[in-house]
Motif scaffolding. Structure first.
Motif, short mmCIF file in Angstrom:
data_model
loop_
_atom_site.label_atom_id
_atom_site.label_comp_id
_atom_site.label_asym_id
_atom_site.label_seq_id
_atom_site.Cartn_x
_atom_site.Cartn_y
_atom_site.Cartn_z
N THR A 253 70.57 116.59 25.36
CA THR A 253 70.04 116.30 26.69
C THR A 253 68.80 115.42 26.56
OG1 THR A 253 68.62 118.27 26.72
CG2 THR A 253 70.88 118.52 27.57
N VAL A 254 68.40 114.84 27.68
CA VAL A 254 67.26 113.93 27.68
C VAL A 254 66.01 114.61 27.12
CG1 VAL A 254 65.72 112.57 29.17
CG2 VAL A 254 68.20 112.56 29.57
N GLY A 255 65.84 115.89 27.46
CA GLY A 255 64.68 116.63 26.99
C GLY A 255 64.66 116.87 25.49
N ASN A 262 59.96 109.51 18.21
CA ASN A 262 61.33 109.29 17.72
C ASN A 262 61.92 110.56 17.10
OD1 ASN A 262 61.07 106.69 18.54
ND2 ASN A 262 61.26 105.75 16.52
N GLU A 263 61.50 111.72 17.62
CA GLU A 263 62.03 112.99 17.12
C GLU A 263 63.13 113.50 18.04
OE1 GLU A 263 58.77 115.41 14.60
OE2 GLU A 263 58.36 115.30 16.73
N LEU A 264 64.16 114.03 17.42
CA LEU A 264 65.31 114.55 18.15
C LEU A 264 65.51 116.02 17.80
CD1 LEU A 264 67.75 113.82 20.00
CD2 LEU A 264 69.04 113.35 17.91
N THR A 265 65.63 116.85 18.82
CA THR A 265 65.88 118.28 18.63
C THR A 265 67.37 118.55 18.78
OG1 THR A 265 63.70 118.89 19.48
CG2 THR A 265 65.39 120.60 19.45
N LEU A 295 67.22 113.10 34.45
CA LEU A 295 66.45 114.33 34.40
C LEU A 295 66.47 114.90 32.98
CD1 LEU A 295 67.68 116.03 37.70
CD2 LEU A 295 65.48 114.91 37.30
N PRO A 296 65.48 115.72 32.61
CA PRO A 296 65.43 116.28 31.25
C PRO A 296 66.67 117.09 30.87
CG PRO A 296 63.31 116.55 32.33
CD PRO A 296 64.27 116.04 33.38
N THR A 297 67.33 117.70 31.85
CA THR A 297 68.49 118.54 31.53
C THR A 297 69.80 117.75 31.54
OG1 THR A 297 68.68 119.14 33.89
CG2 THR A 297 67.42 120.62 32.45
#
Length: 386
Positions: A253-255, A262-265, A295-297
């Motif tokens: 998701t965007v969040g 540049n970090e991705l969870t 939106l973040p979600t």
């Protein structure tokens, strides 16, 4: 099938099935009805969306058999709305799990990829009705025998000839793994070498996984990307840039992406452990562009209909693009994951680091990629740019 559950006549005409018939009461709140196979009153189910977990919660409401037929919907609706309010407020009611089917449904709330397997091989099987406190090894041995005898479908197209093949050991292992994980969540393993040792019936077939051999070089991946339809191009490009499972990329998701660092969870993956990785510039640019004005979600990689990609929607675009690019037969989304991991191994990145980035174990990397030789002394995720 659309139906009005408030009307007794419509409920009585519904065919019995495991999946309830749903009525949407409001956003995030649904009331379901499951007709009885034996001609009884049927049962009601509430479904409410949990924003914190980003998944739906279920609650069995009973059959309201003490009420007149015309009053059951009203009573069930009231309880479903109360349940939804409780979920939205954070006070989630824990659903009582009694059968194997209940355990599978509860597990699939947080592991949606398993739901398809349960629908095909568990919910319609006698095993689904076995009570968890009565579960024995023989129940699962019988289920396993039925599973192994079930042919695997090569094509799931609704039209045309259905193509099937003998179920491969690796496929059997994956189907069993989903059920084993669901049961492990709710019941402890039984005493070894007894009927209570249900877990022994679900032991994986040894040496079932075939070594990954189909590799696409960077040039081939560029050709594939040039042929893929525009709707799927961003998703396929992400597969070429990041050594993640297709399902994990589809669930982003965007969040989950921090464009400042540049970090991705990666939160939704085959493994339960949440992890953060730093992505190279080319991947960061792609993630940022796909996240813009969302939106973040919202899913980072979104289909034209606003839904995230899944294995049923990404298979066809990749297969068609591979055929048009004259690539070897058998190219799938997982081929791209294998190819990016191969690049990292050949570039000399430590196997443990590759395992942490890709969400697997160093043992699995060693097993499938240990035969590769390193051409370079230093490597990083930027090696995946193409």
């Amino acid at each position: 099938m659309a139906c009005d559950l408030s009307k007794v006549g419509e409920r009585e005409r519904l065919k019995a099935r495991r999946e309830p018939y749903w009525n949407r009461l409001r956003a995030g709140c649904f009331l379901g009805f499951r007709p009885s196979k034996r001609g009884g009153a049927g049962s009601w189910v509430a479904r409410a969306y949990d924003e914190d977990k980003r998944s739906y919660r279920l609650k069995a409401l009973g059959d309201f058999g003490d009420l007149a037929g015309k009053d059951r919907f009203t009573a069930a609706k009231k309880e479903a709305e109360a349940f939804a309010e409780q979920v939205e407020a954070g006070g989630v009611v824990v659903v009582r799990l009694e059968t194997v089917g209940d355990a599978c449904q509860a597990y699939s709330e947080t592991k949606p990829d398993a739901e398809g397997r349960f629908k095909r091989y568990v919910y319609g099987d006698p095993l689904a009705k076995v009570r968890l406190d009565k579960l024995r090894k023989r129940h699962l041995m019988d289920w396993r025998a039925r599973l192994e005898a079930t042919p695997a479908q090569v094509s799931r197209r609704k039209k045309g000839e259905k193509r099937i093949r003998e179920r491969a050991p690796a496929t059997i292992n994956r189907d069993m793994a989903a059920l084993r994980a669901a049961l492990t969540k709710v019941i402890a393993p039984g005493t070894p070498k007894t009927e209570a040792a249900w877990q022994e019936a679900l032991r994986a077939i040894p040496n079932a996984d075939r070594q990954r051999t189909l590799y696409l070089g960077r040039g081939q991946r560029r050709t594939l990307l040039a042929q893929v339809q525009p709707e799927a191009a961003p998703f396929v490009e992400a597969l070429c840039l990041l050594p993640l499972r297709p399902g994990a990329i589809a669930a982003l998701t965007v969040g989950d992406f921090d464009k400042r660092t540049n970090e991705l969870t990666i939160d939704n993956d085959k493994i339960d452990k949440r992890r953060r990785i730093q992505v190279p510039d080319q991947a960061a640019t792609l993630l940022a562009s796909q996240s813009e004005d969302k939106l973040p979600t919202a899913p980072i990689f979104m289909r034209a209909n606003g839904k995230p990609w899944d294995k049923n929607s990404w298979k066809l675009p990749i297969r068609v693009a591979a055929e048009e690019a004259n690539l070897p037969a058998g190219v799938t989304a997982y081929t791209l994951r294998h190819s990016t991991i191969t690049d990292l191994v050949q570039a000399g990145l430590p196997l443990l680091t590759i395992a942490q980035i890709s969400g697997t174990s160093a043992e699995m990397i060693e097993k499938h990629y240990g035969h590769l030789t390193s051409d370079f002394a230093v490597a990083a995720l930027s090696q995946l740019a193409f």
